[in-house]
Design a protein around this motif. Structure first.
Motif, PDB file in Angstrom:
ATOM      1  N   TYR A  74       0.836  -1.198   0.000  1.00  0.00           N
ATOM      2  CA  TYR A  74       0.000   0.000   0.000  1.00  0.00           C
ATOM      3  C   TYR A  74       0.872   1.249   0.000  1.00  0.00           C
ATOM      4  CZ  TYR A  74      -3.861   3.123   1.105  1.00  0.00           C
ATOM      5  OH  TYR A  74      -4.787   4.134   1.064  1.00  0.00           O
ATOM      6  N   ILE A  75       1.893   1.248   0.838  1.00  0.00           N
ATOM      7  CA  ILE A  75       2.786   2.415   0.918  1.00  0.00           C
ATOM      8  C   ILE A  75       3.480   2.650  -0.420  1.00  0.00           C
ATOM      9  CG2 ILE A  75       4.875   3.339   2.002  1.00  0.00           C
ATOM     10  CD1 ILE A  75       4.038   1.757   4.546  1.00  0.00           C
ATOM     11  N   ILE A  76       3.979   1.594  -1.026  1.00  0.00           N
ATOM     12  CA  ILE A  76       4.716   1.714  -2.287  1.00  0.00           C
ATOM     13  C   ILE A  76       3.796   2.135  -3.433  1.00  0.00           C
ATOM     14  CG2 ILE A  76       6.007   0.402  -4.028  1.00  0.00           C
ATOM     15  CD1 ILE A  76       7.184  -1.222  -1.686  1.00  0.00           C
ATOM     16  N   ALA A  77       2.576   1.622  -3.452  1.00  0.00           N
ATOM     17  CA  ALA A  77       1.677   1.855  -4.584  1.00  0.00           C
ATOM     18  C   ALA A  77       0.943   3.188  -4.534  1.00  0.00           C
ATOM     19  CB  ALA A  77       0.649   0.724  -4.667  1.00  0.00           C
ATOM     20  N   THR A  78       0.950   3.854  -3.394  1.00  0.00           N
ATOM     21  CA  THR A  78       0.175   5.090  -3.281  1.00  0.00           C
ATOM     22  C   THR A  78       1.079   6.310  -3.169  1.00  0.00           C
ATOM     23  OG1 THR A  78       0.024   4.816  -0.881  1.00  0.00           O
ATOM     24  CG2 THR A  78      -1.811   3.977  -2.201  1.00  0.00           C
ATOM     25  N   PRO A  79       0.553   7.457  -3.604  1.00  0.00           N
ATOM     26  CA  PRO A  79       1.325   8.696  -3.461  1.00  0.00           C
ATOM     27  C   PRO A  79       1.480   9.086  -1.990  1.00  0.00           C
ATOM     28  CG  PRO A  79      -0.623   9.036  -4.850  1.00  0.00           C
ATOM     29  CD  PRO A  79      -0.697   7.659  -4.307  1.00  0.00           C
ATOM     30  N   LYS A  80       2.476   9.872  -1.728  1.00  0.00           N
ATOM     31  CA  LYS A  80       2.800  10.262  -0.358  1.00  0.00           C
ATOM     32  C   LYS A  80       1.615  10.952   0.332  1.00  0.00           C
ATOM     33  CE  LYS A  80       6.881  11.638   2.010  1.00  0.00           C
ATOM     34  NZ  LYS A  80       8.276  11.487   1.757  1.00  0.00           N
ATOM     35  N   ARG A  81       0.820  11.698  -0.420  1.00  0.00           N
ATOM     36  CA  ARG A  81      -0.302  12.429   0.176  1.00  0.00           C
ATOM     37  C   ARG A  81      -1.371  11.500   0.748  1.00  0.00           C
ATOM     38  NH1 ARG A  81      -0.999  12.944  -5.370  1.00  0.00           N
ATOM     39  NH2 ARG A  81      -2.872  11.906  -6.115  1.00  0.00           N
ATOM     40  N   ASP A  82      -1.419  10.244   0.285  1.00  0.00           N
ATOM     41  CA  ASP A  82      -2.405   9.285   0.777  1.00  0.00           C
ATOM     42  C   ASP A  82      -1.938   8.524   2.008  1.00  0.00           C
ATOM     43  OD1 ASP A  82      -3.976  10.064  -1.310  1.00  0.00           O
ATOM     44  OD2 ASP A  82      -3.569   8.314  -2.551  1.00  0.00           O
ATOM     45  N   HIS A  83      -0.693   8.699   2.385  1.00  0.00           N
ATOM     46  CA  HIS A  83      -0.153   7.947   3.509  1.00  0.00           C
ATOM     47  C   HIS A  83      -0.778   8.345   4.834  1.00  0.00           C
ATOM     48  CE1 HIS A  83       3.728   6.859   1.119  1.00  0.00           C
ATOM     49  NE2 HIS A  83       2.634   6.287   0.648  1.00  0.00           N
ATOM     50  N   LYS A  84      -1.288   9.575   4.933  1.00  0.00           N
ATOM     51  CA  LYS A  84      -1.915   9.998   6.196  1.00  0.00           C
ATOM     52  C   LYS A  84      -3.157   9.156   6.485  1.00  0.00           C
ATOM     53  CE  LYS A  84      -4.259  13.799   3.907  1.00  0.00           C
ATOM     54  NZ  LYS A  84      -4.288  15.219   3.725  1.00  0.00           N
ATOM     55  N   PHE A  85      -3.887   8.754   5.437  1.00  0.00           N
ATOM     56  CA  PHE A  85      -5.054   7.895   5.640  1.00  0.00           C
ATOM     57  C   PHE A  85      -4.620   6.520   6.137  1.00  0.00           C
ATOM     58  CE2 PHE A  85      -6.401  10.741   2.119  1.00  0.00           C
ATOM     59  CZ  PHE A  85      -7.347  11.457   2.844  1.00  0.00           C
ATOM     60  N   LEU A  86      -3.528   6.020   5.591  1.00  0.00           N
ATOM     61  CA  LEU A  86      -3.014   4.722   6.025  1.00  0.00           C
ATOM     62  C   LEU A  86      -2.557   4.791   7.472  1.00  0.00           C
ATOM     63  CD1 LEU A  86      -2.183   1.802   5.474  1.00  0.00           C
ATOM     64  CD2 LEU A  86       0.003   2.678   4.660  1.00  0.00           C
ATOM     65  N   ARG A  87      -1.834   5.836   7.816  1.00  0.00           N
ATOM     66  CA  ARG A  87      -1.370   5.992   9.197  1.00  0.00           C
ATOM     67  C   ARG A  87      -2.554   6.027  10.165  1.00  0.00           C
ATOM     68  NH1 ARG A  87       3.976   7.603  10.063  1.00  0.00           N
ATOM     69  NH2 ARG A  87       5.109   8.221   8.200  1.00  0.00           N
ATOM     70  N   LYS A  88      -3.590   6.753   9.780  1.00  0.00           N
ATOM     71  CA  LYS A  88      -4.786   6.863  10.621  1.00  0.00           C
ATOM     72  C   LYS A  88      -5.442   5.490  10.794  1.00  0.00           C
ATOM     73  CE  LYS A  88      -9.258   9.149  10.823  1.00  0.00           C
ATOM     74  NZ  LYS A  88     -10.210   9.998  10.108  1.00  0.00           N
TER      75      LYS A  88
END
Length: 154
Positions: A107-121
Motif C-alpha cells: 500500500y505504501i509503495i503503490a500510493t502517493p505520499k499524500r495518501d499515507h496519512k489515511f493509512l497511518r490513521k
C-alpha cells in the motif's frame, strides 16, 4: 443574457471534455508496451493472477478497509494497483500466503505520499505499529518507480 448562458455552457462542455480526455490519455499511456513488451496494466494483471490464490478473506477485508477512503469512482482502479503491488512483493518475498505486513508495504509503495496519512490513521485505529514501515513512508512514490526494489532490499 442568452449569449452569457451559451458561453458558460460552452466553457463547461469544453472543460468536462478536457478532463475526460486527460484521464483517457493516462489510461492509454498505461496500456502502451514498455521495453519488455508488457504494459504497466499487463504487469498489474499478471501479478493479480499469479497471487489470487494467496489471499485469505481477512487480508482481503483488510485491503478493503485500507482503500475505503478512496472515492468510490476510483476505488476499483486503486484496489487493482495496490493489490498488484502487494502481489509483486509477495512473489519477490516468496510467500505462500499474503501477510498483513506485505499488504501495508505494498500500500505504501503503490500510493502517493499524500495518501499515507489515511493509512497511518487506519493503522493507528487498528493498533498496528508503523515504526517498521517508516523508511518506506519517508520515500516519495516517484522514487519507487525506478529503484524501489534496491531500496527495499536495504
Amino acid at each position: 443574457m442568452m449569449s452569457i448562458i451559451l458561453v458558460i455552457w460552452g466553457f463547461l462542455l469544453i472543460s468536462l471534455m478536457a478532463i475526460g480526455g486527460y484521464f483517457m490519455f493516462r489510461k492509454f499511456l498505461k496500456r502502451l508496451p514498455k521495453e519488455d513488451g508488457k504494459s504497466i496494466m499487463d504487469w498489474e494483471e499478471h501479478y493479480l493472477e499469479e497471487t489470487r490464490h494467496k489471499w485469505k478473506d481477512e487480508e482481503k477485508e483488510f485491503l478493503e478497509e485500507l482503500v475505503s477512503p478512496v472515492p468510490e469512482l476510483f476505488r476499483d482502479v486503486a484496489r487493482q494497483r495496490i493489490a498488484s503491488k502487494i502481489g509483486e512483493l509477495s512473489i519477490n518475498k516468496q510467500e505462500n500466503i499474503i501477510q498483513r505486513s506485505t499488504i501495508i508495504e505494498g500500500y505504501i509503495i503503490a500510493t502517493p505520499k499524500r495518501d499515507h496519512k489515511f493509512l497511518r490513521k487506519k493503522l493507528k485505529e487498528k493498533s498496528i505499529d508503523t515504526t517498521p514501515y517508516e523508511p518506506l513512508f519517508q520515500q516519495s512514490k516517484d522514487n519507487y518507480d525506478f529503484d524501489w526494489r534496491e531500496k527495499y532490499q536495504k
